[in-house]
Design a protein around this motif. Sequence first.
Motif, PDB file in Angstrom:
ATOM      1  N   ASP A   1       0.811  -1.216   0.000  1.00  0.00           N
ATOM      2  CA  ASP A   1       0.000   0.000   0.000  1.00  0.00           C
ATOM      3  C   ASP A   1       0.846   1.269   0.000  1.00  0.00           C
ATOM      4  O   ASP A   1       0.309   2.373  -0.094  1.00  0.00           O
TER       5      ASP A   1
ATOM      6  N   GLU B   1       4.935   3.876   8.308  1.00  0.00           N
ATOM      7  CA  GLU B   1       4.038   2.977   9.055  1.00  0.00           C
ATOM      8  C   GLU B   1       4.509   2.718  10.490  1.00  0.00           C
ATOM      9  O   GLU B   1       3.882   1.921  11.194  1.00  0.00           O
TER      10      GLU B   1
ATOM     11  N   HIS C   1      -0.487   6.578   7.714  1.00  0.00           N
ATOM     12  CA  HIS C   1      -1.929   6.575   7.473  1.00  0.00           C
ATOM     13  C   HIS C   1      -2.556   7.577   8.428  1.00  0.00           C
ATOM     14  O   HIS C   1      -2.054   7.806   9.511  1.00  0.00           O
TER      15      HIS C   1
HETATM   16 ZN   LIG Z   1       0.202   0.886   5.098  1.00  0.00          ZN
END
Ligand SMILES: [Zn+2]
Length: 313
Positions: free
Chosen positions: A117, A196, A233
């Motif tokens: 991602d 992350e 995120h």
């Molecule tokens: Zn991620």
Amino acid sequence: MNIRQTLSIGLISLGLFCGPGLAAENTKVSNAAIEARGLTLADFPRWKAVAPNIYAYEGYHPSKVMNTVSLIIVTKDGVVLVDAMGDEAQGHQLVDNIKKLTPQPVKYLIVGSDHGDHMAGNGPLKTAWPGMVVVATPASQKAMAKNAAPPTELVTDKRVLNVGGTEIQILNLGRAQTGGDLLVYLPATKIMFMSEVYLRGVFPAMRSAYPSEWVETIKKAQAVDVNLVIAGHCWVDDAATMQAGLEAFRKAVELVIAEGKRLHAAKVACAEPANCEAVKQAKWSAADSLALKDGQAPIALAKVYQELDGKLP
Ligand SMILES: [Zn+2]
């Protein structure tokens, strides 16, 4: 300069996002879910200047549940990008939007997270800027063997770039969410992009994590002289909110470990996520309302059990 560019610059100077901007955004919400913030997929991609020539860029996660954040550093001698997007279409959008921001080429792509991602969109970047240097850890190099833009330079500890007069510190502070985690620190503006290692408003996602080391890595990041910390995120809000979010996230990781230890000691089974009795007995308290909790909780508990059993890879 056309009307849209004029509007964009005006919005940047106000600290607001550029992009489609269709829905009304509830900026009081810290949960990472797009819906919780009052946004829709049509609001992405969008970006805002967090300092002059430094942009937080948001696309959406392939799950379409939350966003994914990249950092764009524009200098007079090239662009440094940290993390790409989670699919090729968003990689193309990222290329197009960088070209709107500057005529400068992307000289460096730093891989903060080697999860799909954050790197499935690497291909269009490599096509647009074939000379781009791709920087990652040795662990991420292995994970990226089949990526369209595999690493060309490795960082085991720390690497300092000076691009167009901007100092960019690439920090490997230890394993955390992926095992190949890199952070990027800009000492002049005291901005740290944590990829992350910091999942704001998200339940700790531990599929490939090193739970106890993750806590230590966050503590090391918190010891750096930072103003704005940006997560891989979730939303990019003011500095105090982002720091409080990091503290809350570290506590969520600590809580997952503590609950794992408690249930492991009580011999409640959780050998694998698909067969995790322990998740039914876990008490998540403050972490209960985090995005992705239902899917990630059994994965996280199984990972903590692996660590306690000495079975981490
Ligand atoms: Zn991620």
